[in-house]
Design a protein around this motif. Structure first.
Motif, PDB file in Angstrom:
ATOM      1  N   ASP A 157       0.878  -1.165   0.000  1.00  0.00           N
ATOM      2  CA  ASP A 157       0.000   0.000   0.000  1.00  0.00           C
ATOM      3  C   ASP A 157       0.920   1.220   0.000  1.00  0.00           C
ATOM      4  O   ASP A 157       1.742   1.374   0.909  1.00  0.00           O
ATOM      5  N   PRO A 158       0.852   2.091  -1.012  1.00  0.00           N
ATOM      6  CA  PRO A 158       1.803   3.210  -1.054  1.00  0.00           C
ATOM      7  C   PRO A 158       1.706   4.118   0.159  1.00  0.00           C
ATOM      8  O   PRO A 158       2.658   4.828   0.485  1.00  0.00           O
ATOM      9  N   ARG A 159       0.579   4.072   0.850  1.00  0.00           N
ATOM     10  CA  ARG A 159       0.426   4.887   2.059  1.00  0.00           C
ATOM     11  C   ARG A 159       1.110   4.251   3.264  1.00  0.00           C
ATOM     12  O   ARG A 159       1.081   4.822   4.364  1.00  0.00           O
TER      13      ARG A 159
ATOM     14  N   PRO B  20       7.199  -3.852  -6.791  1.00  0.00           N
ATOM     15  CA  PRO B  20       7.964  -2.973  -7.690  1.00  0.00           C
ATOM     16  C   PRO B  20       8.399  -1.646  -7.092  1.00  0.00           C
ATOM     17  O   PRO B  20       9.326  -1.028  -7.605  1.00  0.00           O
ATOM     18  N   GLN B  21       7.730  -1.185  -6.031  1.00  0.00           N
ATOM     19  CA  GLN B  21       8.116   0.120  -5.511  1.00  0.00           C
ATOM     20  C   GLN B  21       9.409   0.031  -4.691  1.00  0.00           C
ATOM     21  O   GLN B  21       9.713  -0.990  -4.085  1.00  0.00           O
ATOM     22  N   GLU B  22      10.177   1.103  -4.709  1.00  0.00           N
ATOM     23  CA  GLU B  22      11.325   1.271  -3.818  1.00  0.00           C
ATOM     24  C   GLU B  22      11.212   2.651  -3.193  1.00  0.00           C
ATOM     25  O   GLU B  22      11.095   3.655  -3.894  1.00  0.00           O
ATOM     26  N   TRP B  23      11.207   2.683  -1.877  1.00  0.00           N
ATOM     27  CA  TRP B  23      11.126   3.958  -1.174  1.00  0.00           C
ATOM     28  C   TRP B  23      12.536   4.473  -0.933  1.00  0.00           C
ATOM     29  O   TRP B  23      13.367   3.794  -0.316  1.00  0.00           O
ATOM     30  N   SER B  24      12.809   5.665  -1.411  1.00  0.00           N
ATOM     31  CA  SER B  24      14.145   6.253  -1.318  1.00  0.00           C
ATOM     32  C   SER B  24      14.094   7.476  -0.405  1.00  0.00           C
ATOM     33  O   SER B  24      13.258   8.371  -0.588  1.00  0.00           O
ATOM     34  N   ILE B  25      14.992   7.513   0.579  1.00  0.00           N
ATOM     35  CA  ILE B  25      15.067   8.626   1.524  1.00  0.00           C
ATOM     36  C   ILE B  25      16.500   9.147   1.485  1.00  0.00           C
ATOM     37  O   ILE B  25      17.371   8.693   2.234  1.00  0.00           O
ATOM     38  N   PRO B  26      16.790  10.083   0.600  1.00  0.00           N
ATOM     39  CA  PRO B  26      18.177  10.519   0.426  1.00  0.00           C
ATOM     40  C   PRO B  26      18.685  11.420   1.534  1.00  0.00           C
ATOM     41  O   PRO B  26      19.879  11.416   1.840  1.00  0.00           O
ATOM     42  N   THR B  27      17.797  12.221   2.115  1.00  0.00           N
ATOM     43  CA  THR B  27      18.215  13.154   3.173  1.00  0.00           C
ATOM     44  C   THR B  27      17.146  13.138   4.263  1.00  0.00           C
ATOM     45  O   THR B  27      16.312  14.056   4.348  1.00  0.00           O
TER      46      THR B  27
END
Length: 405
Positions: free
Chosen positions: A210-212, A277-284
Protein backbone atom coordinates in the motif's frame (compact mmCIF):
# COMPACT_ATOMS: atom_id res chain seq x y z
CA UNK A 1 21.61 5.66 -8.01
CA UNK A 2 25.04 4.27 -7.15
CA UNK A 3 24.05 2.80 -3.80
CA UNK A 4 26.50 0.64 -1.84
CA UNK A 5 25.06 -0.50 1.49
CA UNK A 6 26.99 -0.18 4.70
CA UNK A 7 23.96 -1.36 6.69
CA UNK A 8 21.15 -3.82 5.97
CA UNK A 9 18.30 -4.99 8.16
CA UNK A 10 14.84 -6.53 7.97
CA UNK A 11 11.83 -4.98 9.71
CA UNK A 12 8.82 -7.19 10.39
CA UNK A 13 5.96 -7.61 12.85
CA UNK A 14 2.73 -9.49 13.54
CA UNK A 15 4.08 -12.97 12.92
CA UNK A 16 1.60 -14.66 15.30
CA UNK A 17 3.47 -17.87 16.14
CA UNK A 18 0.97 -20.28 17.72
CA UNK A 19 1.27 -23.15 20.19
CA UNK A 20 0.48 -25.66 17.46
CA UNK A 21 2.46 -26.00 14.23
CA UNK A 22 1.22 -23.39 11.77
CA UNK A 23 2.11 -21.69 8.52
CA UNK A 24 3.50 -18.70 10.44
CA UNK A 25 6.40 -20.84 11.68
CA UNK A 26 7.21 -21.85 8.12
CA UNK A 27 7.01 -18.25 6.95
CA UNK A 28 9.43 -16.99 9.59
CA UNK A 29 11.86 -19.77 8.72
CA UNK A 30 11.54 -18.93 5.03
CA UNK A 31 12.04 -15.21 5.69
CA UNK A 32 15.31 -15.86 7.50
CA UNK A 33 16.46 -18.21 4.74
CA UNK A 34 15.68 -15.57 2.13
CA UNK A 35 17.68 -12.95 4.00
CA UNK A 36 20.73 -15.21 4.02
CA UNK A 37 20.47 -15.99 0.32
CA UNK A 38 19.89 -12.32 -0.51
CA UNK A 39 23.02 -11.35 1.38
CA UNK A 40 25.05 -14.06 -0.32
CA UNK A 41 23.98 -12.82 -3.75
CA UNK A 42 24.89 -9.17 -3.05
CA UNK A 43 28.18 -7.33 -2.86
CA UNK A 44 27.39 -6.45 0.75
CA UNK A 45 27.24 -9.98 2.07
CA UNK A 46 25.52 -9.27 5.38
CA UNK A 47 22.23 -8.77 7.13
CA UNK A 48 23.18 -6.70 10.15
CA UNK A 49 19.91 -6.97 12.07
CA UNK A 50 16.46 -8.50 12.10
CA UNK A 51 14.02 -6.19 13.89
CA UNK A 52 10.67 -7.59 15.05
CA UNK A 53 8.22 -5.05 16.42
CA UNK A 54 5.81 -7.11 18.51
CA UNK A 55 2.98 -9.63 18.14
CA UNK A 56 5.44 -12.29 17.05
CA UNK A 57 3.64 -14.65 19.47
CA UNK A 58 -0.10 -15.09 19.08
CA UNK A 59 -0.87 -15.10 22.82
CA UNK A 60 2.54 -14.86 24.49
CA UNK A 61 2.67 -18.41 25.85
CA UNK A 62 5.91 -19.98 26.99
CA UNK A 63 5.76 -22.39 24.06
CA UNK A 64 5.22 -19.64 21.49
CA UNK A 65 8.11 -17.58 22.84
CA UNK A 66 10.42 -20.59 22.96
CA UNK A 67 9.39 -21.65 19.45
CA UNK A 68 10.11 -18.20 18.07
CA UNK A 69 13.49 -18.16 19.80
CA UNK A 70 14.35 -21.58 18.36
CA UNK A 71 13.45 -20.54 14.80
CA UNK A 72 15.52 -17.38 15.14
CA UNK A 73 18.45 -19.23 16.67
CA UNK A 74 18.55 -21.63 13.73
CA UNK A 75 17.98 -19.00 11.05
CA UNK A 76 20.02 -15.99 12.12
CA UNK A 77 23.65 -15.73 11.16
CA UNK A 78 26.15 -15.03 13.96
CA UNK A 79 26.75 -11.49 12.69
CA UNK A 80 23.02 -10.63 12.59
CA UNK A 81 21.70 -8.82 15.64
CA UNK A 82 18.20 -9.52 16.87
CA UNK A 83 16.08 -6.58 18.00
CA UNK A 84 12.75 -7.86 19.31
CA UNK A 85 9.96 -6.28 21.33
CA UNK A 86 6.64 -7.41 22.79
CA UNK A 87 3.16 -5.94 22.48
CA UNK A 88 -0.53 -6.62 22.94
CA UNK A 89 -0.68 -10.23 21.77
CA UNK A 90 2.21 -11.21 24.03
CA UNK A 91 0.30 -9.55 26.87
CA UNK A 92 -2.58 -12.05 26.80
CA UNK A 93 -3.88 -12.32 30.37
CA UNK A 94 -4.20 -16.10 30.30
CA UNK A 95 -0.42 -16.24 29.87
CA UNK A 96 0.39 -13.70 32.58
CA UNK A 97 -0.12 -10.38 30.83
CA UNK A 98 2.53 -7.70 30.36
CA UNK A 99 4.76 -8.65 33.35
CA UNK A 100 5.05 -12.25 32.16
CA UNK A 101 5.80 -11.14 28.59
CA UNK A 102 8.62 -8.90 29.82
CA UNK A 103 10.00 -11.72 31.95
CA UNK A 104 9.93 -14.18 29.04
CA UNK A 105 11.53 -11.62 26.74
CA UNK A 106 14.43 -11.32 29.17
CA UNK A 107 14.77 -15.01 30.04
CA UNK A 108 14.18 -16.55 26.61
CA UNK A 109 15.63 -13.91 24.29
CA UNK A 110 18.03 -12.14 26.66
CA UNK A 111 16.47 -8.82 25.69
CA UNK A 112 15.25 -5.84 27.66
CA UNK A 113 11.81 -4.45 26.75
CA UNK A 114 13.39 -1.24 25.46
CA UNK A 115 16.62 -1.34 23.50
CA UNK A 116 19.09 1.25 22.24
CA UNK A 117 21.89 -0.14 20.08
CA UNK A 118 24.38 1.28 17.62
CA UNK A 119 24.94 -0.92 14.57
CA UNK A 120 27.51 0.15 12.01
CA UNK A 121 27.27 3.69 13.33
CA UNK A 122 23.45 3.89 13.07
CA UNK A 123 21.26 4.16 16.16
CA UNK A 124 18.48 1.59 16.62
CA UNK A 125 15.88 2.40 19.27
CA UNK A 126 13.14 -0.16 19.95
CA UNK A 127 10.39 0.01 22.53
CA UNK A 128 8.02 -2.65 23.84
CA UNK A 129 4.48 -1.52 24.48
CA UNK A 130 2.96 -1.81 27.93
CA UNK A 131 -0.48 -2.37 29.43
CA UNK A 132 -1.89 0.70 31.15
CA UNK A 133 -5.13 0.35 33.16
CA UNK A 134 -7.94 2.17 31.44
CA UNK A 135 -5.99 2.59 28.19
CA UNK A 136 -5.28 -0.95 27.02
CA UNK A 137 -2.35 -3.10 25.98
CA UNK A 138 -0.43 -1.08 23.40
CA UNK A 139 0.60 2.08 25.20
CA UNK A 140 3.67 3.93 26.50
CA UNK A 141 3.56 5.55 29.92
CA UNK A 142 5.58 8.48 31.35
CA UNK A 143 8.69 6.44 32.18
CA UNK A 144 8.91 5.05 28.67
CA UNK A 145 8.32 8.48 27.20
CA UNK A 146 11.19 9.89 29.24
CA UNK A 147 13.42 6.97 28.21
CA UNK A 148 12.68 7.65 24.54
CA UNK A 149 13.26 11.38 24.93
CA UNK A 150 16.74 10.72 26.32
CA UNK A 151 17.58 8.02 23.77
CA UNK A 152 16.64 10.24 20.84
CA UNK A 153 18.61 13.16 22.24
CA UNK A 154 21.69 10.98 22.62
CA UNK A 155 21.40 9.59 19.08
CA UNK A 156 20.83 12.99 17.49
CA UNK A 157 23.59 14.54 19.57
CA UNK A 158 26.15 12.30 17.90
CA UNK A 159 25.07 13.19 14.36
CA UNK A 160 22.16 15.46 13.42
CA UNK A 161 21.94 14.03 9.92
CA UNK A 162 22.37 10.29 10.38
CA UNK A 163 19.03 8.43 10.24
CA UNK A 164 17.74 7.10 13.56
CA UNK A 165 15.84 3.82 13.16
CA UNK A 166 12.95 3.53 15.59
CA UNK A 167 10.67 0.55 16.28
CA UNK A 168 7.34 0.45 18.09
CA UNK A 169 4.36 -1.88 17.69
CA UNK A 170 1.38 0.41 17.01
CA UNK A 171 1.84 2.97 14.29
CA UNK A 172 2.37 6.55 15.42
CA UNK A 173 -1.12 8.03 15.06
CA UNK A 174 -2.03 9.73 11.79
CA UNK A 175 1.07 8.68 9.91
CA UNK A 176 1.24 5.59 7.67
CA UNK A 177 -1.78 3.61 6.50
CA UNK A 178 -3.50 1.84 9.38
CA UNK A 179 -2.49 4.44 11.94
CA UNK A 180 -5.93 5.93 12.52
CA UNK A 181 -7.57 2.87 14.07
CA UNK A 182 -4.38 0.98 14.90
CA UNK A 183 -2.20 3.85 16.09
CA UNK A 184 -0.89 5.26 19.36
CA UNK A 185 -0.06 8.89 20.03
CA UNK A 186 2.01 8.56 23.23
CA UNK A 187 5.39 9.01 21.55
CA UNK A 188 4.65 11.31 18.64
CA UNK A 189 5.74 14.55 20.31
CA UNK A 190 9.21 13.11 20.99
CA UNK A 191 9.64 11.58 17.54
CA UNK A 192 8.45 14.74 15.80
CA UNK A 193 11.42 16.72 17.11
CA UNK A 194 13.78 14.72 14.88
CA UNK A 195 13.05 14.52 11.14
CA UNK A 196 15.87 11.98 10.78
CA UNK A 197 13.78 9.39 12.62
CA UNK A 198 12.62 6.53 10.39
CA UNK A 199 9.95 4.66 12.32
CA UNK A 200 8.86 1.05 11.74
CA UNK A 201 5.63 -0.23 13.21
CA UNK A 202 2.90 -2.83 12.75
CA UNK A 203 -0.28 -3.78 14.58
CA UNK A 204 -2.61 -2.95 11.68
CA UNK A 205 -1.61 -5.77 9.27
CA UNK A 206 -1.93 -3.27 6.40
CA UNK A 207 -0.05 -4.49 3.28
CA UNK A 208 3.47 -3.18 2.81
CA UNK A 209 2.79 -2.40 -0.86
CA UNK A 210 0.00 0.00 0.00
CA UNK A 211 1.80 3.21 -1.05
CA UNK A 212 0.43 4.89 2.06
CA UNK A 213 2.47 2.44 4.15
CA UNK A 214 5.17 5.08 4.09
CA UNK A 215 4.35 8.56 5.31
CA UNK A 216 6.46 11.65 5.89
CA UNK A 217 5.32 14.61 7.92
CA UNK A 218 7.48 15.40 10.92
CA UNK A 219 9.49 12.20 10.38
CA UNK A 220 9.28 9.06 8.24
CA UNK A 221 6.86 6.33 9.30
CA UNK A 222 6.70 2.87 7.69
CA UNK A 223 4.30 -0.02 8.19
CA UNK A 224 5.89 -3.47 8.37
CA UNK A 225 2.99 -5.70 7.28
CA UNK A 226 2.43 -9.20 8.65
CA UNK A 227 3.48 -12.80 8.21
CA UNK A 228 0.01 -14.01 9.20
CA UNK A 229 -2.99 -12.21 7.69
CA UNK A 230 -4.11 -8.94 6.13
CA UNK A 231 -6.39 -6.42 7.72
CA UNK A 232 -7.04 -3.03 6.16
CA UNK A 233 -7.98 0.24 7.82
CA UNK A 234 -11.09 0.86 5.69
CA UNK A 235 -14.59 0.11 6.91
CA UNK A 236 -16.86 0.38 3.88
CA UNK A 237 -16.00 -2.92 2.22
CA UNK A 238 -18.63 -5.60 1.69
CA UNK A 239 -16.71 -8.16 3.77
CA UNK A 240 -15.44 -5.83 6.53
CA UNK A 241 -11.79 -5.04 7.25
CA UNK A 242 -10.43 -8.56 6.67
CA UNK A 243 -10.53 -9.45 2.96
CA UNK A 244 -11.02 -12.87 1.38
CA UNK A 245 -7.84 -14.97 1.32
CA UNK A 246 -6.47 -12.72 4.05
CA UNK A 247 -4.16 -15.47 5.31
CA UNK A 248 -2.26 -15.50 2.00
CA UNK A 249 -0.02 -12.91 3.64
CA UNK A 250 3.71 -12.90 4.30
CA UNK A 251 5.34 -9.51 3.85
CA UNK A 252 8.11 -7.47 5.43
CA UNK A 253 10.58 -4.68 4.68
CA UNK A 254 14.25 -4.84 3.75
CA UNK A 255 16.11 -1.66 4.64
CA UNK A 256 19.56 -0.51 3.54
CA UNK A 257 21.66 2.58 4.24
CA UNK A 258 24.86 3.77 2.59
CA UNK A 259 27.84 5.86 3.68
CA UNK A 260 26.13 9.04 2.41
CA UNK A 261 23.31 8.39 4.95
CA UNK A 262 20.87 7.60 2.19
CA UNK A 263 18.24 4.97 2.90
CA UNK A 264 16.27 2.73 0.62
CA UNK A 265 13.41 0.48 1.66
CA UNK A 266 12.19 -2.52 -0.31
CA UNK A 267 8.92 -4.38 0.27
CA UNK A 268 9.20 -8.15 0.01
CA UNK A 269 6.45 -10.70 -0.63
CA UNK A 270 7.50 -14.05 0.77
CA UNK A 271 4.73 -16.08 -0.90
CA UNK A 272 5.80 -15.10 -4.42
CA UNK A 273 9.50 -14.87 -3.57
CA UNK A 274 9.66 -11.41 -5.05
CA UNK A 275 9.97 -7.73 -4.23
CA UNK A 276 7.05 -5.47 -4.94
CA UNK A 277 7.96 -2.97 -7.69
CA UNK A 278 8.12 0.12 -5.51
CA UNK A 279 11.33 1.27 -3.82
CA UNK A 280 11.13 3.96 -1.17
CA UNK A 281 14.14 6.25 -1.32
CA UNK A 282 15.07 8.63 1.52
CA UNK A 283 18.18 10.52 0.43
CA UNK A 284 18.22 13.15 3.17
CA UNK A 285 16.14 11.93 6.11
CA UNK A 286 17.13 14.95 8.19
CA UNK A 287 15.61 17.51 5.79
CA UNK A 288 11.83 17.83 6.04
CA UNK A 289 11.91 19.88 2.85
CA UNK A 290 12.94 16.71 1.00
CA UNK A 291 9.96 14.67 2.22
CA UNK A 292 7.80 13.43 -0.68
CA UNK A 293 5.84 10.54 0.81
CA UNK A 294 2.62 12.33 1.66
CA UNK A 295 -0.87 12.73 0.20
CA UNK A 296 0.45 15.03 -2.55
CA UNK A 297 3.32 12.78 -3.62
CA UNK A 298 4.04 12.34 -7.33
CA UNK A 299 1.36 10.07 -8.78
CA UNK A 300 -1.23 10.71 -6.08
CA UNK A 301 -3.12 12.94 -8.51
CA UNK A 302 -3.64 10.07 -10.96
CA UNK A 303 -7.09 8.51 -11.18
CA UNK A 304 -7.47 4.91 -12.34
CA UNK A 305 -9.36 4.19 -15.56
CA UNK A 306 -11.01 1.30 -17.35
CA UNK A 307 -9.55 0.29 -20.70
CA UNK A 308 -11.80 0.80 -23.75
CA UNK A 309 -12.72 -2.89 -24.05
CA UNK A 310 -13.50 -3.38 -20.33
CA UNK A 311 -16.87 -5.00 -19.62
CA UNK A 312 -18.65 -6.04 -16.43
CA UNK A 313 -20.42 -9.40 -16.40
CA UNK A 314 -23.26 -10.93 -14.38
CA UNK A 315 -23.57 -14.64 -13.60
CA UNK A 316 -25.05 -17.15 -11.14
CA UNK A 317 -28.33 -15.31 -10.54
CA UNK A 318 -30.26 -16.97 -7.72
CA UNK A 319 -32.53 -15.95 -4.83
CA UNK A 320 -31.89 -12.23 -5.03
CA UNK A 321 -28.16 -12.64 -5.46
CA UNK A 322 -25.66 -12.72 -8.32
CA UNK A 323 -21.95 -12.70 -9.11
CA UNK A 324 -20.45 -9.52 -10.54
CA UNK A 325 -17.17 -9.88 -12.44
CA UNK A 326 -15.15 -6.79 -13.31
CA UNK A 327 -11.78 -6.47 -15.08
CA UNK A 328 -9.06 -4.64 -13.24
CA UNK A 329 -8.82 -0.99 -14.12
CA UNK A 330 -5.50 0.50 -15.18
CA UNK A 331 -3.43 2.89 -13.09
CA UNK A 332 -0.64 5.17 -14.31
CA UNK A 333 0.80 5.31 -10.79
CA UNK A 334 0.62 2.82 -7.94
CA UNK A 335 -2.32 0.40 -8.05
CA UNK A 336 -6.09 0.51 -7.97
CA UNK A 337 -7.16 0.40 -4.32
CA UNK A 338 -10.83 -0.57 -4.57
CA UNK A 339 -14.01 -0.76 -6.64
CA UNK A 340 -17.42 0.72 -5.90
CA UNK A 341 -20.75 -0.51 -7.24
CA UNK A 342 -23.91 1.63 -7.14
CA UNK A 343 -27.07 -0.39 -7.68
CA UNK A 344 -30.17 1.47 -8.89
CA UNK A 345 -33.69 0.15 -9.22
CA UNK A 346 -36.03 0.71 -12.16
CA UNK A 347 -37.06 4.06 -10.67
CA UNK A 348 -33.45 5.24 -10.80
CA UNK A 349 -33.07 5.37 -7.04
CA UNK A 350 -29.99 3.88 -5.38
CA UNK A 351 -30.91 0.77 -3.40
CA UNK A 352 -27.42 -0.36 -2.47
CA UNK A 353 -23.75 0.59 -2.77
CA UNK A 354 -21.01 -1.94 -2.20
CA UNK A 355 -17.23 -1.77 -2.28
CA UNK A 356 -14.44 -4.34 -2.45
CA UNK A 357 -10.66 -4.19 -2.69
CA UNK A 358 -8.72 -4.72 -5.89
CA UNK A 359 -6.52 -7.32 -4.13
CA UNK A 360 -3.48 -5.20 -4.93
CA UNK A 361 -1.83 -6.73 -1.87
CA UNK A 362 -1.26 -10.01 -3.72
CA UNK A 363 1.87 -10.09 -5.87
CA UNK A 364 -0.17 -12.16 -8.35
CA UNK A 365 -2.93 -9.55 -8.44
CA UNK A 366 -5.85 -11.12 -10.36
CA UNK A 367 -6.83 -9.74 -13.77
CA UNK A 368 -10.53 -9.90 -12.92
CA UNK A 369 -12.48 -9.82 -9.68
CA UNK A 370 -15.74 -11.62 -8.91
CA UNK A 371 -17.90 -10.45 -6.03
CA UNK A 372 -21.14 -12.02 -4.81
CA UNK A 373 -23.87 -9.43 -4.21
CA UNK A 374 -27.05 -10.43 -2.39
CA UNK A 375 -30.00 -9.08 -0.42
CA UNK A 376 -31.95 -7.62 -3.34
CA UNK A 377 -35.69 -7.93 -4.00
CA UNK A 378 -36.96 -9.27 -7.34
CA UNK A 379 -36.70 -6.69 -10.07
CA UNK A 380 -34.46 -5.13 -12.68
CA UNK A 381 -31.35 -3.22 -11.61
CA UNK A 382 -28.61 -1.16 -13.21
CA UNK A 383 -25.10 -1.38 -11.81
CA UNK A 384 -22.58 1.46 -12.12
CA UNK A 385 -18.97 0.51 -11.30
CA UNK A 386 -16.01 2.77 -10.76
CA UNK A 387 -12.42 2.28 -9.60
CA UNK A 388 -10.75 4.32 -6.87
CA UNK A 389 -7.11 5.05 -6.09
CA UNK A 390 -5.44 5.28 -2.69
CA UNK A 391 -6.11 9.01 -2.39
CA UNK A 392 -9.81 8.78 -3.30
CA UNK A 393 -9.34 9.65 -6.97
CA UNK A 394 -12.23 8.01 -8.85
CA UNK A 395 -12.19 6.76 -12.42
CA UNK A 396 -14.04 9.11 -14.76
CA UNK A 397 -15.13 6.33 -17.05
CA UNK A 398 -17.44 3.76 -15.49
CA UNK A 399 -18.78 0.35 -16.33
CA UNK A 400 -22.50 -0.31 -16.50
CA UNK A 401 -24.44 -3.55 -16.61
CA UNK A 402 -28.04 -4.58 -15.91
CA UNK A 403 -29.38 -7.59 -14.03
CA UNK A 404 -32.89 -8.93 -13.61
CA UNK A 405 -33.65 -10.98 -10.47
Amino acid sequence: MDFKPVLRFAAMSDIHIKDEPSVERERLEKALSFLSSYADASDYRRVDAVCITGDFANSGSELQMQTTRDILSRGLRPETELIITVAGHEFNEKNGGCPAAYERLDRIFGSSPDVHKVINGFHFIAMSAESIPGKGRNNYGPEKQEWLKNALAKAAGEDEERPIFFFQHPHPTNTCSGSICWGNNDLYEYLSVYPQVISFSGHSHVPVNDPRSIDQKDFTSCGTGSLSYFELDEFDKIYGTVPPRAHNCAQFLLVEADAQKRVRILAYDLLSDSFFPQEWSIPTAWERSSFIYNSSRPGSECAPYFLPDARAEISNIENGAFDLTVPQAAADAFYVNAYYVRIRGEDGKTVKTVSFWSEYYFADMPKTLTQRIDGLAPGKYELEIWAEGFWKKKSKNRLRVTVEL
